[in-house]
Enzyme design. Structure first.
Site, PDB file in Angstrom:
ATOM      1  N   PHE A 142       4.853  -4.757  -2.053  1.00 15.06           N
ATOM      2  CA  PHE A 142       4.999  -3.933  -0.851  1.00 15.06           C
ATOM      3  C   PHE A 142       6.346  -3.274  -0.904  1.00 15.06           C
ATOM      4  O   PHE A 142       7.330  -3.947  -1.115  1.00 15.06           O
ATOM      5  CB  PHE A 142       4.945  -4.809   0.388  1.00 15.06           C
ATOM      6  CG  PHE A 142       3.590  -5.323   0.589  1.00 15.06           C
ATOM      7  CD1 PHE A 142       2.757  -4.719   1.481  1.00 15.06           C
ATOM      8  CD2 PHE A 142       3.122  -6.345  -0.205  1.00 15.06           C
ATOM      9  CE1 PHE A 142       1.469  -5.161   1.616  1.00 15.06           C
ATOM     10  CE2 PHE A 142       1.841  -6.786  -0.079  1.00 15.06           C
ATOM     11  CZ  PHE A 142       1.004  -6.196   0.840  1.00 15.06           C
ATOM     12  N   CYS A 143       6.390  -1.977  -0.703  1.00 12.72           N
ATOM     13  CA  CYS A 143       7.685  -1.374  -0.900  1.00 12.72           C
ATOM     14  C   CYS A 143       7.784  -0.051  -0.200  1.00 12.72           C
ATOM     15  O   CYS A 143       6.813   0.515   0.261  1.00 12.72           O
ATOM     16  CB  CYS A 143       7.946  -1.088  -2.373  1.00 12.72           C
ATOM     17  SG  CYS A 143       6.768  -1.786  -3.467  1.00 12.72           S
ATOM     18  N   THR A 144       9.007   0.446  -0.174  1.00 13.80           N
ATOM     19  CA  THR A 144       9.246   1.816   0.248  1.00 13.80           C
ATOM     20  C   THR A 144       9.970   2.503  -0.901  1.00 13.80           C
ATOM     21  O   THR A 144      10.978   1.997  -1.379  1.00 13.80           O
ATOM     22  CB  THR A 144      10.132   1.835   1.510  1.00 13.80           C
ATOM     23  OG1 THR A 144       9.495   1.069   2.532  1.00 13.80           O
ATOM     24  CG2 THR A 144      10.332   3.258   1.995  1.00 13.80           C
ATOM     25  N   ARG A 333       6.595   1.906   8.248  1.00 14.03           N
ATOM     26  CA  ARG A 333       7.926   2.140   7.687  1.00 14.03           C
ATOM     27  C   ARG A 333       8.132   3.620   7.403  1.00 14.03           C
ATOM     28  O   ARG A 333       9.225   4.066   7.143  1.00 14.03           O
ATOM     29  CB  ARG A 333       8.098   1.347   6.388  1.00 14.03           C
ATOM     30  CG  ARG A 333       8.317  -0.134   6.595  1.00 14.03           C
ATOM     31  CD  ARG A 333       8.055  -0.911   5.318  1.00 14.03           C
ATOM     32  NE  ARG A 333       6.643  -1.051   5.082  1.00 14.03           N
ATOM     33  CZ  ARG A 333       6.077  -0.974   3.871  1.00 14.03           C
ATOM     34  NH1 ARG A 333       6.798  -0.753   2.807  1.00 14.03           N
ATOM     35  NH2 ARG A 333       4.772  -1.109   3.745  1.00 14.03           N
TER      36      ARG A 333
END
Ligand SMILES: *[C@@H]1O[C@H](CO)[C@@H](O)[C@H](O)[C@H]1NC(C)=O
Ligand SMILES: *[C@@H]1O[C@H](CO)[C@@H](O)[C@H](O)[C@H]1NC(C)=O
Ligand SMILES: *[C@@H]1O[C@H](CO)[C@@H](O)[C@H](O)[C@H]1NC(C)=O
Ligand SMILES: *[C@@H]1O[C@H](CO)[C@@H](O)[C@H](O)[C@H]1NC(C)=O
Ligand SMILES: *[C@@H]1O[C@H](CO)[C@@H](O)[C@H](O)[C@H]1NC(C)=O
Ligand SMILES: *[C@@H]1O[C@H](CO)[C@@H](O)[C@H](O)[C@H]1NC(C)=O
Length: 401
Positions: A142-144, A333
């Site tokens: 999971f990331c941005t 996000r």
């Protein structure tokens, strides 16, 4: 086939945990300022660098890293098995992973199988457990990721690595056990041939794929998880059942970093190869306008979204949702990232201001293992550091989440 049943059940169980885990109030704070270079009580110091010598036989490449970090790798592998055993308490799954996974997986593509065998032998951790550790990265990233271009045409490619959201909530101190235990595994890697850097990556010791990397002066690449009903675990099931024409996503990105020669070449490889799990590939090149987010299904590429600085599209943001859909309402996000980028302005985007954005909640969150910020490739060539510094943070301040 018991193993397949296990995978399906585990995936279903994890999907449920996912929804529960996200039941935290949506939270957004003001965009942070002056967080770079990182310091203060939550900063754990610089991440160590290791050289991975591609001229060595694959079996030997990871020996130095693993020799240094065996206890940490052991710890995380145990966490993952504990979690699985919590769902399947008989201990049969562990036995299956140890005894049958290596054979069931058959042959991993060169050089990955040999590298994984080398890691298992040096650490003394059973091969099946190292393989399952490598599989987990295919499913839980999971990331941005952000690519932004400043007024001079320099590209900044940055990412947060959020990992381990489902993987064990520690009731005693309100932290995600796996995320906590992954932090000490974070390493910077310099992959070399003939003593020359081929690419640099920030990764976790024991994992042979690449989720974050850059070929200095040429391109940068990050990978984010994409959810889909025809999701990653289906691909892994099919792979185990013998359908081997799709690539593991983290192996494809490593191959691209190792062997693609330009931004366009990298893009083509990422668009055209069949992959085991849906994903987003975020790619930056070395000139103005060279930046894109590739949205991938296992066999198709529904979207390639590019920077268009001349038309005002000077940044791209990718979290874990398709850009044409609303994000899951408890995990937005994207909007705060947009907001902070808008506030920063194209004039003032830099390594430091990108890092500020990554440090703003909820872009910064409890499952963040680390952040990497990098200047992709200076437009003007030499003289400017072409680095991918990474930092490891301790648990962010609990009061703010
Ligand atoms: C939480 O507790 C576990 C086990 O007691 C420990 O390993 C971990 O480092 C702790 N995490 C934090 C953030 O204090
Ligand atoms: C790399 O450098 C080391 C020492 O710096 C040298 O011994 C070795 O021969 C070099 N290898 C290659 C492939 O150039
Ligand atoms: C990159 O290409 C070389 C030469 O074809 C090959 O030996 C190597 O395995 C490739 N790297 C990866 C990660 O596939
Ligand atoms: C950009 O990458 C290309 C290869 O795609 C290379 O030929 C060129 O020299 C690079 N430009 C700079 C400024 O590094
Ligand atoms: C950021 O700016 C863009 C372009 O002006 C606009 O479309 C978008 O709605 C803004 N987003 C936020 C969250 O402020
Ligand atoms: C950009 O940075 C300069 C120098 O720090 C500052 O004076 C200016 O207000 C900033 N611009 C914006 C829009 O924040």
């Amino acid at each position: 086939m018991r193993f397949c049943a296990f995978l399906t059940a585990a995936a279903a169980a994890l999907a449920t945990v996912c929804v529960l885990a996200q039941r935290a109030p949506p939270f957004t704070e003001d965009c942070r300022k002056s967080t770079y270079p990182p310091s203060g009580p939550t900063y754990r110091g610089p991440v160590p660098w290791y050289t991975i010598n591609l001229d060595l036989p694959p079996y030997k490449r990871w020996h130095e890293v693993i020799t240094d970090l065996t206890p940490e790798v052991r710890h995380i592998v145990k966490d993952l098995l504990d979690m699985v055993n919590a769902f399947f308490p008989s201990g049969k799954v562990t036995k299956m992973v140890d005894e049958r996974l290596p054979a069931m997986l058959g042959v991993l593509p060169y050089p990955f199988e040999e590298e994984i065998k080398g890691i298992a032998d040096v650490s003394g951790i059973p091969l099946g457990e190292i393989i399952s550790f490598n599989i987990f990265y295919e499913l839980f990233t999971f990331c941005t990721s952000i690519i932004a271009e400043n007024k001079k045409g320099h590209l900044f490619h940055v990412r947060n690595m959020d990992f381990g959201i489902f993987l064990g909530w520690n009731m005693n101190n309100n932290s995600w056990t796996v995320t906590e235990n992954l932090k000490p595994l974070t390493v910077n890697l310099d992959f070399q041939r003939n003593n020359q850097t081929i690419f640099k990556a920030t990764s976790f010791a024991g994992y042979v794929g690449t989720l974050t990397g850059m070929k200095p002066g040429v391109f940068s690449l990050t990978l984010n998880e994409r959810f889909s009903s025809n999701g990653g675990y289906m691909g892994i099931l099919e792979w185990i059942l013998g359908q081997r024409d799709e690539m593991w996503i983290g192996f494809l990105t490593r191959r691209v970093l190792e062997n693609a020669t330009s931004y366009e070449d990298a893009k083509n490889m990422l668009i055209k190869n069949k992959i085991l799990a849906p994903a987003y590939f975020i790619v930056g090149g070395n000139k103005s306008g060279e930046g894109c987010v590739i949205t991938r299904g296992r066999k198709d590429t529904p979207d390639v979204y590019e920077l268009r600085p001349k038309e005002g599209r000077w940044f791209l943001v990718q979290t874990n949702y398709d850009r044409w859909k609303n994000p899951f309402f408890l995990d937005n996000r994207r909007k705060p990232t947009f907001m902070c980028l808008n506030q920063t302005t194209q004039e003032n985007i830099s390594l430091a201001s990108s890092y500020d954005i990554l440090s703003t909640k909820p872009i910064l969150n409890k499952v963040m293992a680390w952040a990497a910020v990098g200047l992709v490739a200076p437009f003007w060539g030499g003289g400017v550091p072409r680095v991918l510094p990474a930092v490891v943070w301790d648990k962010p301040d609990r009061n703010h989440l």
